[in-house]
Design an enzyme around this catalytic site. Sequence first.
Site, PDB file in Angstrom:
ATOM      1  N   SER A  86      83.966  86.937 118.967  1.00 45.50           N
ATOM      2  CA  SER A  86      83.011  88.031 118.813  1.00 45.50           C
ATOM      3  C   SER A  86      82.389  88.443 120.137  1.00 45.50           C
ATOM      4  CB  SER A  86      81.908  87.619 117.828  1.00 45.50           C
ATOM      5  OG  SER A  86      81.284  86.427 118.248  1.00 45.50           O
TER       6      SER A  86
ATOM      7  N   HIS B 102      88.717  91.067 116.067  1.00 51.92           N
ATOM      8  CA  HIS B 102      87.384  90.625 115.657  1.00 51.92           C
ATOM      9  C   HIS B 102      87.112  91.107 114.231  1.00 51.92           C
ATOM     10  CE1 HIS B 102      82.744  90.953 116.270  1.00 51.92           C
ATOM     11  NE2 HIS B 102      83.072  89.880 115.556  1.00 51.92           N
TER      12      HIS B 102
ATOM     13  N   GLU C 206      87.567  94.991 114.795  1.00 53.08           N
ATOM     14  CA  GLU C 206      87.412  95.465 116.173  1.00 53.08           C
ATOM     15  C   GLU C 206      88.590  94.928 116.977  1.00 53.08           C
ATOM     16  OE1 GLU C 206      83.564  95.878 119.126  1.00 53.08           O
ATOM     17  OE2 GLU C 206      83.886  93.954 118.124  1.00 53.08           O
TER      18      GLU C 206
ATOM     19  N   ASN D 146      78.903  93.717 118.931  1.00 47.58           N
ATOM     20  CA  ASN D 146      77.806  92.827 119.302  1.00 47.58           C
ATOM     21  C   ASN D 146      77.001  93.321 120.497  1.00 47.58           C
ATOM     22  OD1 ASN D 146      77.768  90.773 117.324  1.00 47.58           O
ATOM     23  ND2 ASN D 146      79.724  90.044 118.120  1.00 47.58           N
TER      24      ASN D 146
END
Length: 296
Positions: free
Chosen positions: A119, A140, A152, A190
């Site tokens: 992540s 991800h 992702e 993130n």
Amino acid sequence: MFQKIAVIGAGTMGNGIAHVFAQNGYPVHLIDVNADQLVKALQTIQKNMDRQVSKGSLTADEKLAAYERIGTFSTIEEGVHGVQLVVEAATENEPVKLKIFQELDRLAPADAILASNTSSISITRIASVTKRPQQVIGMHFMNPVPVMRLVEIINGYATDAATSDAIVALTKKINKVPCVVNDYPGFIANRILMPMINEAICSVYEGVAGVEAIDTIMKLGMAHPMGPLQLADFIGLDVCHSILSVLHQGFGNPKYAPCPLLGNMVAAGKLGVKTGEGFYTYPTGSKDLLVSDRFL
């Protein structure tokens, strides 16, 4: 292109990724050095598939066929034999991931694509310990994997177009939505999410508002399905702290520095759902969301 897929790590993310691939017709080798974790993973997958059957999104026959596509292995060498893709879903720890990818580069078929479910950790850095950086990419997945549609896709500095195109196509085949990004700290998900969570924690730390008020404001005012503090508990406060540290180190910008309250909670072992207490408490069997006594 992909006839068989290996997933390394049988924890929450790994078993969810294996579930989704198997449900969509791909034989899966689920790999974990912990035999008990493999047993637990299969139980979790079966429970989640049973829930899908009860909701009518999967038939009993489809469930049985999907479950039978998953084989378990306790070594990487056995588990990656004959696969075309490996998805690493081990703990979010750079030295651990680098060691795994060194082994994968040595043991996986030469034409296999090596993906990481990281992540926040650099795909370029991960790829650098292999002799096939053009075949290393990030996938991800979001938690819970069987429910969340986003994947992702992270291209490292050396990831070639053929690898990226193949993973995008595969993501669509498993009924997920691929979004391609480049390899910079935190990627996109993130990089945007964690500063919001950190700011919510800082607001508690500075006494601006209480836990329940902050989450209610974000749910009702911003149409978020879950408040940032509840989400932090769900992700794991240790994971949040780790990702923020990667962002802080990668950009050298103090705005990404983890809130001192977050650091204290991690040091105290109050990590959220997985430990039974974070900003909220999670008594076994309770469905009520209860603010931790520490924040009342």
